[in-house]
Design an enzyme around this catalytic site. Structure first.
Site, PDB file in Angstrom:
ATOM      1  N   LYS A  67      33.019 -20.673  96.095  1.00  0.00           N
ATOM      2  CA  LYS A  67      34.127 -20.691  95.136  1.00  0.00           C
ATOM      3  C   LYS A  67      34.239 -19.370  94.370  1.00  0.00           C
ATOM      4  O   LYS A  67      35.323 -18.818  94.246  1.00  0.00           O
ATOM      5  CB  LYS A  67      33.956 -21.839  94.132  1.00  0.00           C
ATOM      6  N   ARG A  77      34.728 -30.897  86.948  1.00  0.00           N
ATOM      7  CA  ARG A  77      33.605 -31.438  87.708  1.00  0.00           C
ATOM      8  C   ARG A  77      33.448 -32.944  87.508  1.00  0.00           C
ATOM      9  O   ARG A  77      32.542 -33.542  88.086  1.00  0.00           O
ATOM     10  CB  ARG A  77      32.316 -30.752  87.264  1.00  0.00           C
ATOM     11  N   ARG A 115      21.138 -16.632  97.720  1.00  0.00           N
ATOM     12  CA  ARG A 115      21.753 -16.100  96.505  1.00  0.00           C
ATOM     13  C   ARG A 115      20.714 -16.009  95.381  1.00  0.00           C
ATOM     14  O   ARG A 115      20.721 -15.068  94.594  1.00  0.00           O
ATOM     15  CB  ARG A 115      22.924 -17.000  96.069  1.00  0.00           C
ATOM     16  N   ARG A 151      19.392 -16.085  89.679  1.00  0.00           N
ATOM     17  CA  ARG A 151      19.766 -17.334  88.999  1.00  0.00           C
ATOM     18  C   ARG A 151      18.673 -18.371  89.200  1.00  0.00           C
ATOM     19  O   ARG A 151      18.353 -18.734  90.331  1.00  0.00           O
ATOM     20  CB  ARG A 151      21.082 -17.862  89.592  1.00  0.00           C
ATOM     21  N   ARG A 177      21.584 -30.643  92.391  1.00  0.00           N
ATOM     22  CA  ARG A 177      22.975 -30.215  92.139  1.00  0.00           C
ATOM     23  C   ARG A 177      23.910 -30.795  93.202  1.00  0.00           C
ATOM     24  O   ARG A 177      25.035 -31.192  92.898  1.00  0.00           O
ATOM     25  CB  ARG A 177      23.069 -28.687  92.106  1.00  0.00           C
TER      26      ARG A 177
HETATM   27  P1  AMP Z   1      28.170 -23.116  88.668  1.00  0.00           P
HETATM   28  O1  AMP Z   1      28.013 -21.671  88.351  1.00  0.00           O
HETATM   29  O2  AMP Z   1      29.612 -23.538  88.738  1.00  0.00           O
HETATM   30  O3  AMP Z   1      27.380 -23.528  89.883  1.00  0.00           O
HETATM   31  O4  AMP Z   1      27.553 -23.934  87.434  1.00  0.00           O
HETATM   32  C1  AMP Z   1      26.189 -23.818  87.095  1.00  0.00           C
HETATM   33  C2  AMP Z   1      25.788 -24.981  86.200  1.00  0.00           C
HETATM   34  O5  AMP Z   1      26.572 -24.959  84.998  1.00  0.00           O
HETATM   35  C3  AMP Z   1      26.031 -26.363  86.784  1.00  0.00           C
HETATM   36  O6  AMP Z   1      24.949 -26.787  87.608  1.00  0.00           O
HETATM   37  C4  AMP Z   1      26.159 -27.207  85.521  1.00  0.00           C
HETATM   38  O7  AMP Z   1      24.904 -27.447  84.940  1.00  0.00           O
HETATM   39  C5  AMP Z   1      26.908 -26.273  84.588  1.00  0.00           C
HETATM   40  N1  AMP Z   1      28.378 -26.436  84.715  1.00  0.00           N
HETATM   41  C6  AMP Z   1      29.276 -25.524  85.192  1.00  0.00           C
HETATM   42  N2  AMP Z   1      30.522 -26.000  85.156  1.00  0.00           N
HETATM   43  C7  AMP Z   1      30.436 -27.263  84.657  1.00  0.00           C
HETATM   44  C8  AMP Z   1      31.387 -28.288  84.404  1.00  0.00           C
HETATM   45  N3  AMP Z   1      32.697 -28.119  84.664  1.00  0.00           N
HETATM   46  N4  AMP Z   1      30.931 -29.468  83.886  1.00  0.00           N
HETATM   47  C9  AMP Z   1      29.628 -29.638  83.608  1.00  0.00           C
HETATM   48  N5  AMP Z   1      28.687 -28.737  83.842  1.00  0.00           N
HETATM   49  C10 AMP Z   1      29.065 -27.533  84.365  1.00  0.00           C
END
Ligand code: AMP
Length: 191
Positions: free
Chosen positions: A14, A89, A128, A134, A146
């Site tokens: 994404k 989400r 990654r 990360r 996740r």
């Molecule tokens: P991402 O970078 O999108 O993979 O997000 C990393 C982490 O941030 C996720 O595993 C969640 O813990 C948190 N996170 C990101 N976006 C959301 C969202 N829309 N709702 C809840 N938690 C989020």
């Protein structure tokens, strides 16, 4: 406005695709993951609280992420449109997004969902993790959680957009350029 929800499990590509799309279509990229990581880096109370959930691969509360997105939409009142990456989400987040956009006489143009099988996701995320540092990409158990959280809490968001006739599935396996071209074809059809 052109408002795209770029959807898919962690590791679906994404972020990479959003960066390419925002240039081509002149959109503002809103990634809740990126916003949360900036909050953590600057050690805000919100960031420190969110980190607890993120380190375990759990979702941060709806209230927190909805508030963050609303602030960003308001701060970009002149935007031609947005690419939402990693948001919504949950179905509650999707409903809140509809309401936020309605206030601006806008709506989601399309929800493009990238499909990648679980083994490929795990492989991509571990890779990654080595490059990006990360923490949530470096631990296989956290990655698996996740993906589990995605299937349980996030995948139902597909039904929400499907009922609005906004949902489109996109094959997320292939070269970055191939996937980009699939997304552009889908976007050019809705414009
Ligand atoms: P991402 O970078 O999108 O993979 O997000 C990393 C982490 O941030 C996720 O595993 C969640 O813990 C948190 N996170 C990101 N976006 C959301 C969202 N829309 N709702 C809840 N938690 C989020």
């Amino acid at each position: 406005m052109l408002n795209i929800v770029l959807f898919g499990p962690p590791g679906a590509g994404k972020g990479t695709q959003a960066e390419m799309l925002l240039e081509k279509y002149q959109l503002v990229h809103l990634s809740t993951g990126d916003i949360l990581r900036r909050e953590i880096a600057t050690q805000t109370p919100l960031g420190l609280e969110a980190k607890k959930a993120m380190d375990k691969g759990e979702l941060v509360s709806d209230q927190v992420v909805i508030g963050m997105i609303e602030a960003k939409i308001d701060a970009n009142s002149k935007a031609r449109g947005f690419i939402f990456d990693g948001f919504p989400r949950t179905t509650a987040q999707a409903i809140a997004l509809t309401t936020m956009l309605q206030k601006k006489d806008a709506s989601i143009s399309a929800m493009l969902a990238l499909y990648v099988d679980d083994e490929e996701l795990i492989k991509r995320l571990l890779l990654r993790g080595k490059d990006s540092g990360r923490a949530d990409d470096q631990n296989r158990a956290v990655i698996e959680n996740r993906i589990k959280v995605y299937n349980k809490e996030t995948a139902p968001v597909i039904d929400y957009y499907d009922q609005l006739n906004k949902y489109q599935a996109i094959d997320g396996v292939g070269s970055i350029d191939e996937i980009f071209s699939r997304l552009c074809t889908a976007i050019d059809q809705i414009k």
